[in-house]
Design a protein around this motif. Structure first.
Motif, PDB file in Angstrom:
ATOM      1  N   ARG A  18      50.420  33.447  31.418  1.00 57.46           N
ATOM      2  CA  ARG A  18      49.467  34.329  32.095  1.00 57.46           C
ATOM      3  C   ARG A  18      50.128  35.022  33.277  1.00 57.46           C
ATOM      4  N   GLU A  19      50.854  34.265  34.092  1.00 58.63           N
ATOM      5  CA  GLU A  19      51.510  34.862  35.261  1.00 58.63           C
ATOM      6  C   GLU A  19      52.583  35.860  34.837  1.00 58.63           C
ATOM      7  N   ILE A  22      50.733  39.068  33.867  1.00 57.27           N
ATOM      8  CA  ILE A  22      50.241  39.775  35.053  1.00 57.27           C
ATOM      9  C   ILE A  22      51.395  40.470  35.775  1.00 57.27           C
ATOM     10  N   GLU A  28      47.946  47.478  37.881  1.00 58.47           N
ATOM     11  CA  GLU A  28      47.353  46.299  38.500  1.00 58.47           C
ATOM     12  C   GLU A  28      45.834  46.375  38.614  1.00 58.47           C
ATOM     13  N   LYS A  31      44.048  43.700  36.450  1.00 59.19           N
ATOM     14  CA  LYS A  31      44.316  42.267  36.596  1.00 59.19           C
ATOM     15  C   LYS A  31      43.070  41.427  36.346  1.00 59.19           C
ATOM     16  N   PHE A  32      41.895  42.038  36.518  1.00 58.77           N
ATOM     17  CA  PHE A  32      40.643  41.292  36.342  1.00 58.77           C
ATOM     18  C   PHE A  32      40.520  40.727  34.929  1.00 58.77           C
ATOM     19  N   PHE A  34      42.528  38.995  33.449  1.00 59.51           N
ATOM     20  CA  PHE A  34      43.176  37.678  33.419  1.00 59.51           C
ATOM     21  C   PHE A  34      42.413  36.645  34.233  1.00 59.51           C
ATOM     22  N   ASP A  35      41.284  37.034  34.837  1.00 55.80           N
ATOM     23  CA  ASP A  35      40.469  36.085  35.595  1.00 55.80           C
ATOM     24  C   ASP A  35      39.858  35.049  34.651  1.00 55.80           C
ATOM     25  N   PRO A  36      39.443  33.892  35.167  1.00 53.57           N
ATOM     26  CA  PRO A  36      38.703  32.949  34.323  1.00 53.57           C
ATOM     27  C   PRO A  36      37.439  33.626  33.800  1.00 53.57           C
ATOM     28  N   GLY A 121      35.769  42.855  30.720  1.00 57.77           N
ATOM     29  CA  GLY A 121      36.232  41.976  31.786  1.00 57.77           C
ATOM     30  C   GLY A 121      37.196  40.946  31.236  1.00 57.77           C
ATOM     31  N   SER A 122      36.968  39.684  31.573  1.00 58.63           N
ATOM     32  CA  SER A 122      37.830  38.605  31.072  1.00 58.63           C
ATOM     33  C   SER A 122      37.150  37.804  29.969  1.00 58.63           C
ATOM     34  N   GLN A 151      42.510  38.867  26.329  1.00 56.75           N
ATOM     35  CA  GLN A 151      41.391  37.936  26.218  1.00 56.75           C
ATOM     36  C   GLN A 151      41.460  37.129  24.919  1.00 56.75           C
TER      37      GLN A 151
END
Length: 218
Positions: A18-19, A22, A28, A31-32, A34-36, A121-122, A151
């Protein structure tokens, strides 16, 4: 390979991956993704295209609906038309019933798919034969982000296969199962809308997903 490693190592692998994604994200602002993900939420989507050739054809319509728990949130839907850069074939118009006249005010692909990414979103993405739709979307998303949609992807035909296969005697499991969408919807006793309309197909796929989740938990 990832599914073979123990849980803690798998979680570490996923976190590192994941990192890495990103870090290599070309924009950028996204990036959202990749949020939980919000708990117990999904987005079901469907695309209509000019044909079935991933390399040559284009998306002309996107339909997406959010699912929260066991509810299909039809008030929280997304319906987009995309203007293609080539003429539509008569064969494709017969299937999706979208004429060039209907798409003259359609969005540019990048604008439409930016709206879709914000809508998703994620959340995990649900679809019927989702691999094709994601491949078509990723043609544009790679130009924008340098990578595809990150996702989780959930395939409804695989859920249906798991459900039907589990109903068979042990010595008959693993055989061919009819995965056609009309068969699936009829077998699950779900209402059918006009097919080959992106939003209608997304809603029907969402209904199948919700019911199959319930059946597979039983």
């Amino acid at each position: 390979m990832n599914r073979l490693v123990p849980g803690p190592i798998k979680r570490l692998y996923n976190a590192v991956w994941r990192e890495w994604l990103i870090y290599h994200l070309a924009d950028e602002r996204y990036k959202f993704m990749f949020d939980p993900p919000p708990p117990d939420e999904w987005v079901v989507l469907d695309c209509e295209t000019t044909g079935l050739n991933i390399a040559k054809d284009q998306i002309i319509s996107i339909g997406a609906v959010r699912i929260v728990g066991n509810k299909l949130m039809t008030s929280e839907r997304l319906e987009l038309l995309i203007k293609p850069d080539k003429e539509l074939s008569a064969e494709s118009v017969k299937i999706h019933r979208l004429r060039e006249l209907d798409l003259v005010n359609g969005l540019a692909p990048e604008i439409a798919i930016a709206k879709l990414m914000h809508f998703i979103g994620s959340r995990p993405i649900v679809g019927y034969y989702l691999e094709f739709d994601v491949a078509m979307l990723n043609k544009v998303i790679w130009r924008m982000l340098g990578q595809g949609l990150p996702q989780e992807k959930i395939e409804v035909s695989e859920m249906y296969y798991e459900y039907k296969n589990a109903q068979l005697p042990i010595n008959e499991r693993g055989q061919m199962i009819d995965l056609r969408f009309e068969t699936l919807m009829k077998d699950l006793s779900l209402p059918v809308r006009d097919a080959h309309d992106a939003l209608n197909d997304a809603v029907m796929t969402g209904l199948a997903f919700v019911k199959l989740r319930q059946l597979l938990r039983q």
